[in-house]
Design a protein around this motif. Structure first.
Motif, mmCIF file in Angstrom:
data_model
loop_
_atom_site.group_PDB
_atom_site.id
_atom_site.type_symbol
_atom_site.label_atom_id
_atom_site.label_comp_id
_atom_site.label_asym_id
_atom_site.label_seq_id
_atom_site.Cartn_x
_atom_site.Cartn_y
_atom_site.Cartn_z
ATOM 1 N N THR A 259 -7.548 7.080 17.929
ATOM 2 C CA THR A 259 -6.295 7.339 18.387
ATOM 3 C C THR A 259 -6.190 8.634 19.532
ATOM 4 O O THR A 259 -5.279 9.064 20.468
ATOM 5 C CB THR A 259 -5.510 7.842 16.944
ATOM 6 O OG1 THR A 259 -6.198 9.043 16.480
ATOM 7 C CG2 THR A 259 -5.150 6.416 16.195
ATOM 8 N N HIS A 285 -0.070 10.399 11.336
ATOM 9 C CA HIS A 285 -1.103 9.764 10.944
ATOM 10 C C HIS A 285 -1.669 10.059 9.276
ATOM 11 O O HIS A 285 -2.392 11.644 9.606
ATOM 12 C CB HIS A 285 -2.246 8.743 11.969
ATOM 13 C CG HIS A 285 -2.360 8.343 13.012
ATOM 14 N ND1 HIS A 285 -1.912 7.422 13.294
ATOM 15 C CD2 HIS A 285 -2.336 9.171 14.262
ATOM 16 C CE1 HIS A 285 -1.561 6.689 14.083
ATOM 17 N NE2 HIS A 285 -1.737 7.877 15.062
ATOM 18 N N VAL A 319 2.522 7.089 10.698
ATOM 19 C CA VAL A 319 1.069 5.812 9.324
ATOM 20 C C VAL A 319 0.808 6.429 9.115
ATOM 21 O O VAL A 319 0.059 7.564 8.725
ATOM 22 C CB VAL A 319 1.066 5.878 10.778
ATOM 23 C CG1 VAL A 319 -0.058 3.900 10.911
ATOM 24 C CG2 VAL A 319 1.616 4.607 12.592
ATOM 25 N N HIS A 321 -2.389 5.205 6.988
ATOM 26 C CA HIS A 321 -3.244 4.819 6.643
ATOM 27 C C HIS A 321 -4.287 4.575 5.301
ATOM 28 O O HIS A 321 -4.268 5.790 4.793
ATOM 29 C CB HIS A 321 -4.737 5.339 7.950
ATOM 30 C CG HIS A 321 -4.251 5.067 9.275
ATOM 31 N ND1 HIS A 321 -4.109 3.964 10.030
ATOM 32 C CD2 HIS A 321 -3.688 6.129 9.858
ATOM 33 C CE1 HIS A 321 -3.768 4.690 11.424
ATOM 34 N NE2 HIS A 321 -2.957 5.533 11.094
ATOM 35 N N ARG A 338 4.187 1.498 -1.471
ATOM 36 C CA ARG A 338 4.370 1.049 -0.368
ATOM 37 C C ARG A 338 5.740 -0.003 -0.206
ATOM 38 O O ARG A 338 6.329 0.306 0.911
ATOM 39 C CB ARG A 338 3.334 -0.904 -0.065
ATOM 40 C CG ARG A 338 3.270 -0.951 1.073
ATOM 41 C CD ARG A 338 2.049 -2.699 1.044
ATOM 42 N NE ARG A 338 2.477 -3.049 2.202
ATOM 43 C CZ ARG A 338 1.480 -4.083 2.827
ATOM 44 N NH1 ARG A 338 0.719 -4.231 1.548
ATOM 45 N NH2 ARG A 338 1.706 -4.562 3.732
ATOM 46 N N GLU A 342 7.420 1.458 3.019
ATOM 47 C CA GLU A 342 8.869 1.322 3.911
ATOM 48 C C GLU A 342 9.901 1.657 4.219
ATOM 49 O O GLU A 342 10.831 1.118 4.906
ATOM 50 C CB GLU A 342 7.907 0.331 3.853
ATOM 51 C CG GLU A 342 6.793 -1.030 4.284
ATOM 52 C CD GLU A 342 6.641 -2.005 3.898
ATOM 53 O OE1 GLU A 342 7.301 -3.190 2.776
ATOM 54 O OE2 GLU A 342 5.545 -2.592 4.156
ATOM 55 N N ILE A 347 5.098 3.371 8.487
ATOM 56 C CA ILE A 347 4.350 2.245 8.966
ATOM 57 C C ILE A 347 3.022 2.487 8.279
ATOM 58 O O ILE A 347 2.483 3.585 7.699
ATOM 59 C CB ILE A 347 3.508 2.218 9.780
ATOM 60 C CG1 ILE A 347 5.259 1.247 11.160
ATOM 61 C CG2 ILE A 347 3.041 0.796 10.521
ATOM 62 C CD1 ILE A 347 4.530 2.263 12.784
ATOM 63 N N VAL A 348 2.940 0.751 7.254
ATOM 64 C CA VAL A 348 1.522 1.064 6.698
ATOM 65 C C VAL A 348 1.198 0.363 6.915
ATOM 66 O O VAL A 348 0.781 -1.582 6.952
ATOM 67 C CB VAL A 348 2.003 0.536 5.185
ATOM 68 C CG1 VAL A 348 0.971 0.475 4.013
ATOM 69 C CG2 VAL A 348 3.042 1.205 4.282
ATOM 70 N N VAL A 349 -0.473 0.919 6.586
ATOM 71 C CA VAL A 349 -1.754 0.449 7.488
ATOM 72 C C VAL A 349 -2.916 0.219 7.072
ATOM 73 O O VAL A 349 -3.312 1.118 5.833
ATOM 74 C CB VAL A 349 -2.259 0.675 8.914
ATOM 75 C CG1 VAL A 349 -3.286 0.231 9.527
ATOM 76 C CG2 VAL A 349 -1.516 1.135 9.938
ATOM 77 N N ILE A 350 -3.195 -0.787 6.141
ATOM 78 C CA ILE A 350 -4.715 -0.892 5.211
ATOM 79 C C ILE A 350 -5.954 -1.822 5.773
ATOM 80 O O ILE A 350 -5.589 -3.087 6.871
ATOM 81 C CB ILE A 350 -4.220 -2.084 3.970
ATOM 82 C CG1 ILE A 350 -2.717 -1.561 3.560
ATOM 83 C CG2 ILE A 350 -5.166 -2.481 3.142
ATOM 84 C CD1 ILE A 350 -2.444 -2.787 2.047
ATOM 85 N N HIS A 351 -6.738 -0.677 5.689
ATOM 86 C CA HIS A 351 -8.121 -0.902 6.668
ATOM 87 C C HIS A 351 -9.185 -1.273 5.732
ATOM 88 O O HIS A 351 -9.254 -0.690 5.119
ATOM 89 C CB HIS A 351 -8.619 0.255 7.037
ATOM 90 C CG HIS A 351 -7.874 0.620 8.081
ATOM 91 N ND1 HIS A 351 -7.816 0.538 9.304
ATOM 92 C CD2 HIS A 351 -7.313 1.666 7.987
ATOM 93 C CE1 HIS A 351 -6.945 1.399 10.261
ATOM 94 N NE2 HIS A 351 -6.073 1.910 9.605
#
Length: 352
Positions: A259, A285, A319, A321, A338, A342, A347-351
């Motif tokens: 980023t 983040h 966000v 992560h 989660r 929301e 914002i939810v980001v699952i790697h």
């Protein structure tokens, strides 16, 4: 003989009678209609005649523009075939120009916009005697054919421009408009109209499209995929990296690398907050490692993040992560966490 006093009395009586008659004549209304008519009627006649001639002038100008538009449109429509009937565009079977008329009678130099006139041909109307013979079957003859249907009293110029891609016929006509009596000495009665029309050929367009389709397919068949791969080796696919980290600091460093953000300590209304990553766009983040459940500490972090997102000028969005933990392989937030994130606009980001 009349004595002096009598003569003076007679004169005074005559003057008084004349004055009385003049006064009665001035007060009388007889003959006023004739006088008013003599003054008003010429003005009305001049205004009426001016209105009539102005309407006629406007009509003539509109008719001139229509004539120019019709001439240009019909010339462009019949340009690809001199055997077409000029007024309707109809043509008998097997009556057409040669196959290579574009490079012959239309002029190869004009196709590439070089040579005499830079791809332009022009004729004037009325044309000089024998002017149509010099053009042969070329653009001049076609332009003179289009000008042949112009009404008497109209003069102008007809131009054909042949570029590399487009072709155009322009018609500029002029004539002297009607003016009453001696008005031509004070007013300009000249009227002009100019119209441009693009030359189109539906049949030629269909042939060109069909040629391109056929040509592309044949070239594609000539060079198959195996031969192309031997000629230009394909790059090996990039190895997919499995995002697994042993420590949260490593995951945060990875997010900063993709980023371009930095770690930053900011002051929120509910207390200080150490941001894992804050990028140039104002996105914060937060990095979590392994499985994360909803707890009071997590809720406290979320409250600070929401306050900063809504009140701080530095943070425009948040966000979270979630990365897989190397020790147990677990990843992601719990379902209540989660849903809570929301609902707060995070914002939810699952790697994986």
């Amino acid at each position: 003989m009349t004595s002096g006093p009598d003569l003076r009395a007679a004169r005074r009586r005559a003057i008084r009678i004349g004055f009385q008659k003049a006064l009665r004549f001035a007060r009388s209304e007889s003959g006023s209609y004739t006088l008013e008519s003599a003054l008003l009627y010429p003005t009305l006649v001049v205004a009426l005649v001016s209105l009539v001639f102005a309407s006629l002038f406007i009509y003539k100008h509109a008719d001139l523009y229509y004539t120019a538009a019709a001439t240009a449109e019909r010339a462009a429509y019949t340009w690809d075939n001199t055997h077409k009937e000029f007024s309707t565009g109809s043509v008998m079977p097997n009556q057409h120009d040669g196959l290579y008329w574009r490079t012959g009678s239309d002029g190869l130099g004009g196709m590439f916009s070089f040579g005499s006139g830079f791809g332009q041909k022009r004729v004037e109307w009325p044309a000089a005697e024998g002017a149509g013979e010099a053009g042969g079957a070329g653009p001049e003859r076609k332009l003179l054919r289009a000008a042949g249907g112009l009404p008497d009293g109209i003069e102008g110029k007809l131009t054909y421009r042949h570029g590399l891609i487009d072709r155009e016929v322009s018609v500029k006509l002029g004539q002297t408009g009607p003016l009453p009596f001696m008005a031509g000495k004070w007013m300009n009665a000249r009227m002009e109209a100019e119209v441009r029309t693009v030359v189109t050929e539906p049949a030629e367009l269909i042939r060109n499209v069909d040629f391109v389709r056929t040509f592309v397919v044949r070239v594609k068949d000539l060079i198959g995929k195996p031969q192309a791969e031997r000629t230009v080796p394909a790059e090996p696919p990039a190895e997919h990296r499995r995002l697994v980290f042993a420590r949260a600091a490593e995951a945060a460093e990875y997010v900063r690398s993709i980023t371009g953000g930095v770690q930053q300590d900011v002051k929120a209304p509910s207390g200080r907050r150490l941001l894992d990553v804050l990028d140039a766009d104002g996105l914060m983040h937060e990095v979590k490692l392994g499985y994360t459940a909803k707890s009071k500490d997590i809720e406290s972090q979320i409250v600070k993040d929401v306050e900063m997102m809504r009140q701080s000028t530095e943070v425009k969005g948040v966000v979270w992560h979630f990365f897989r933990k190397e020790k147990d392989g677990k990843v992601g937030p719990s379902k209540p966490l989660r849903q809570y994130l929301e609902n707060q606009g995070i914002i939810v980001v699952i790697h994986q």
